[in-house]
Design an enzyme around this catalytic site. Structure first.
Site, PDB file in Angstrom:
ATOM      1  N   CYS A   1       6.874   5.499   8.041  1.00 54.49           N
ATOM      2  CA  CYS A   1       5.993   5.342   6.888  1.00 54.49           C
ATOM      3  C   CYS A   1       6.812   5.460   5.611  1.00 54.49           C
ATOM      4  O   CYS A   1       7.482   6.466   5.394  1.00 54.49           O
ATOM      5  CB  CYS A   1       4.890   6.398   6.889  1.00 54.49           C
ATOM      6  SG  CYS A   1       3.893   6.293   5.391  1.00 54.49           S
TER       7      CYS A   1
ATOM      8  N   LEU B   1      -0.634   8.521   4.205  1.00 53.29           N
ATOM      9  CA  LEU B   1      -1.060   9.141   5.469  1.00 53.29           C
ATOM     10  C   LEU B   1      -2.274  10.057   5.327  1.00 53.29           C
ATOM     11  O   LEU B   1      -2.371  11.097   5.988  1.00 53.29           O
ATOM     12  CB  LEU B   1       0.102   9.912   6.112  1.00 53.29           C
ATOM     13  CG  LEU B   1       1.382   9.115   6.411  1.00 53.29           C
ATOM     14  CD1 LEU B   1       2.448  10.033   6.994  1.00 53.29           C
ATOM     15  CD2 LEU B   1       1.110   7.981   7.396  1.00 53.29           C
TER      16      LEU B   1
ATOM     17  N   ILE C   1      -0.844   4.642   0.805  1.00 54.47           N
ATOM     18  CA  ILE C   1      -1.999   5.513   1.034  1.00 54.47           C
ATOM     19  C   ILE C   1      -1.515   6.964   1.161  1.00 54.47           C
ATOM     20  O   ILE C   1      -2.176   7.885   0.697  1.00 54.47           O
ATOM     21  CB  ILE C   1      -2.762   5.088   2.327  1.00 54.47           C
ATOM     22  CG1 ILE C   1      -3.127   3.595   2.294  1.00 54.47           C
ATOM     23  CG2 ILE C   1      -4.003   5.956   2.537  1.00 54.47           C
ATOM     24  CD1 ILE C   1      -3.969   3.142   1.153  1.00 54.47           C
TER      25      ILE C   1
ATOM     26  N   GLY D   1       3.268  -7.426  12.137  1.00 52.44           N
ATOM     27  CA  GLY D   1       3.754  -7.772  10.813  1.00 52.44           C
ATOM     28  C   GLY D   1       3.158  -9.094  10.383  1.00 52.44           C
ATOM     29  O   GLY D   1       3.685 -10.153  10.687  1.00 52.44           O
TER      30      GLY D   1
ATOM     31  N   ASN E   1       0.822  -1.208   0.000  1.00 55.56           N
ATOM     32  CA  ASN E   1       0.000   0.000   0.000  1.00 55.56           C
ATOM     33  C   ASN E   1       0.849   1.248   0.000  1.00 55.56           C
ATOM     34  O   ASN E   1       1.981   1.238   0.483  1.00 55.56           O
ATOM     35  CB  ASN E   1      -0.950   0.006   1.211  1.00 55.56           C
ATOM     36  CG  ASN E   1      -0.286   0.634   2.427  1.00 55.56           C
ATOM     37  OD1 ASN E   1      -0.233   1.851   2.563  1.00 55.56           O
ATOM     38  ND2 ASN E   1       0.269  -0.203   3.293  1.00 55.56           N
TER      39      ASN E   1
ATOM     40  N   ASN F   1       5.181   7.804  14.445  1.00 53.33           N
ATOM     41  CA  ASN F   1       5.372   7.164  13.143  1.00 53.33           C
ATOM     42  C   ASN F   1       6.547   7.787  12.427  1.00 53.33           C
ATOM     43  O   ASN F   1       6.426   8.811  11.772  1.00 53.33           O
ATOM     44  CB  ASN F   1       4.088   7.312  12.309  1.00 53.33           C
ATOM     45  CG  ASN F   1       4.199   6.623  10.960  1.00 53.33           C
ATOM     46  OD1 ASN F   1       5.263   6.081  10.617  1.00 53.33           O
ATOM     47  ND2 ASN F   1       3.126   6.639  10.204  1.00 53.33           N
TER      48      ASN F   1
END
Lengths: 326, 310
Positions: free
Chosen positions: B133, B76, B74, B251, B72, B130
């Protein structure tokens, strides 16, 4: 004391946001081939599932878990799908419905699908009596405008499913004239039950799925092997040219490849006709968690864009708000 | 009569009813999963990433399925801090699970701003930083691959967090994850989330273009599980074993067995991400499955599993 786990979470239904959906087990009633690569699977629900699916709106969809279903025998797998067939799948797959039938306490849904990859190959192998996990009903379906006098359906490829379902609902509205324009590359790529009717008279009742709801159908094939030679969009334009109804009384409902939706949106805009498009996006969840299925939309009256989610905000959108990906 | 299993854990000083968390970005902001399962059955809830300003996210395609996994990008996408406070905090306040807000940003000041503004909220137990990412051009993983930057951002955000707990979520896309883990622990991380997605790519051989509009994405799902288990075990052995810093393992967890494997490797708790996409009841089922396993093995408290690798 612990309650059996499955029982405690089974068929949980919440309706905080007005939407009602759940995870249900559905029993396969039938699964048949209607042409090369095209199938119709019929699934039955009872209990809460039946109650929810009885209210299914055309254009809504379901997510089916096919990860545990077996693959067909190697000789039944089309050669071009053999490499893909070995891929182990984890995600559910979204499907729209071609029909919903209420039979007492049971509700049966029918899905039109074609074999394109590892999940639909597994779907092909479902047998009567098998059980599959289905999440639904999902998304927002077509907004049926009862004030219109003419409804035109632009059907591209597998868009045939949800628009058949829609045709049945539209047929219930007194005085509504409904015409379906169904397109494919050639006559053998039309995802409809054979035999087809007579293509020569237009509009005609050539496609059984539409004839059932007294919906006239016009077929367009890219190669001219049946009906109008060219795209659905061309067939509809020529129909509109000779149409006597006022444009404000017409509505177009579309489901098919994005290029077709974009062209239909343009035609509708140019002629001042309302138009709804059913979009397709890769989805991981279908329930608004993953944010994968973004559809770029225009903010009214500006060039600014933002993303809506195909699964929750769609899959049906007003044709004017979408920025098409071509 | 089945023996009673104590499923509760101590997670960085917070007592949780069980060791199962949602993973950020897979379960919405608050109650989205509530349509399918009882959210109060969760031990912990980690929100979708929140940044100071709303982010519209990347162009599509944003996702592609891979063998036993998914990729993916996306980007954020989120509603931004102000709307989060107004619309989501009241919902989160009702949640029984310990709530952690995943914080994202493009500069250190962004991270600090989000953290500071939320630090006084009673609804939340802490933050998940985070810095891993892989799908945004600035921020995200760029902070998380360099131990010096990990140390700096951890120390600053920890200060901004006040009394709240700070989990630092690390990327597996580094040469030696123990270095970034140590940098986080030495600079005030109360817990570590291991691991974020692996940077990866899928190419369409017909068009020769990457399938994702972002070209690369983060790989998740069962495909990455053995790598994630290894990294949890490595950090447990090399960094956290003799500290009171717990590991939140994640995971590719899709069932109780997977969760137990992470705990044996060294995780105190686990997060369930991709599995919620295809089975929205996964978290609830995993809690139940862990309990059954412990009953069958005569394990009286689930915490005994942590680091029990032979």
């Amino acid at each position: 004391m612990t309650r059996p786990f499955l029982f405690s979470v089974w068929n949980r239904i919440m309706c905080d946001d007005g939407s009602k959906k759940g995870i249900f087990e559905a029993k396969v009633n039938s699964n048949r081939c209607i042409g090369e690569g095209f199938y119709r699977v019929n699934l039955g629900f009872c209990g809460d599932g039946a109650r929810l699916f009885a209210g299914f709106i055309p254009g809504q969809f379901v997510e089916i878990d096919l990860s545990g279903a077996p693959l067909p025998a190697m000789d039944k797998i089309p050669e071009k799908l053999r490499d893909a067939s070995g891929r182990s799948i984890i995600l559910r797959r979204p499907f729209s419905l071609a029909d919903v039938e209420v039979c007492g306490d049971v509700v049966n849904i029918e899905i039109l699908y074609c074999c394109v990859g590892p999940a639909s190959l597994r779907m092909m192998e479902l047998k009567e009596g098998n059980v599959v996990s289905v999440i639904g009903p999902l998304g927002n379906g077509f907004d049926i405008d009862k004030n219109k006098k003419v409804a035109l359906l632009a059907v591209g490829g597998m868009g045939a499913g949800p628009l058949q379902h829609l045709a049945r609902e539209l047929a219930k509205i007194p005085g509504m004239e409904v015409v379906a324009f169904a397109g494919a590359q050639s006559v053998d790529r039309l995802p409809f039950e054979k035999p087809f009717g007579d293509f020569s008279a237009r509009p005609t009742l050539c496609l059984n799925e539409f004839s059932k709801s007294a919906t006239k159908s016009i077929v367009a094939t890219d190669d001219g092997s049946a009906g109008f030679k060219g795209f659905v969009t061309g067939a509809m334009e020529s129909w509109l040219d000779s149409c006597k109804a006022e444009m404000k009384d017409i509505i177009i409902y579309c489901c098919g490849p994005e290029m077709m939706l974009a062209t239909m949106a343009e035609i509708a805009e140019k002629r001042g006709i309302d138009c709804q498009v059913s979009m397709e996006r890769r989805m991981a969840c279908g329930i608004g968690l993953c944010q994968s299925c973004a559809v770029e939309c225009r903010k009214k009256g500006t060039d600014e864009t933002f993303y809506k989610m195909c699964c929750k905000d769609g899959p049906v959108f007003d044709s004017r708000e979408v920025v098409y990906t071509l | 009569m089945k023996n009673i299993v104590d499923l509760s854990i101590d997670f960085a000083g917070i007592r949780l009813s069980n060791p199962v968390f949602t993973a950020s970005g897979t379960c919405g902001y608050a109650d989205e999963l509530g349509e399918f399962m009882d959210i109060d059955k969760l031990g912990g809830f980690i929100t979708k990433s929140i940044s100071v300003k709303p982010r519209k996210g990347n162009a599509t395609p944003r996702m592609v399925e891979t063998d036993s996994g998914m990729l993916n990008a996306i980007g954020l996408a989120n509603i931004g801090l102000d709307r989060f406070i107004e619309e989501k905090i009241p919902v989160l306040a009702k949640m029984k699970a310990a709530v952690f807000v995943n914080v994202a940003g493009t500069t250190i000041d962004d991270y600090i701003e989000v953290t500071e503004k939320l630090a006084g909220e009673n609804a939340i137990a802490g933050f998940e930083l985070n810095i891993s990412c892989p799908n945004v051009k600035e921020g995200g993983i760029s902070f998380g691959t360099d131990p010096v930057q990990v140390a700096d951002i951890t120390a600053k955000v920890k200060k901004a967090a006040g009394d709240k707990k700070l989990i630092v979520k690390l990327t597996p896309t580094v040469t030696n994850i123990s270095e970034t883990a140590l940098a986080a622990v030495e600079n005030g991380a109360d817990a570590l989330s291991l691991v974020n997605t692996f940077t990866a790519m899928v190419i369409d051989i017909e068009t020769r273009k990457p399938v994702l509009a972002n070209r690369t994405g983060g790989l998740s799902g069962p495909a990455i599980k053995p790598m994630a288990v290894y990294l949890v075990n490595k950090v447990y052995n090399e960094v956290t074993k003799n500290t009171d810093v717990p590991i939140l393992g994640l995971g590719g967890i899709r069932n109780a067995g997977d969760a137990i494997e992470f705990m044996i490797a060294g995780a105190t708790a686990v997060s369930v991400g991709t599995a919620s996409f295809f089975e929205p009841r996964s978290c609830e089922r995993i809690v139940k499955g862990i309990e059954k396993f412990c009953q069958a093995k005569n394990i009286s408290a689930v915490r005994e599993l942590t680091g029990s690798i032979e």
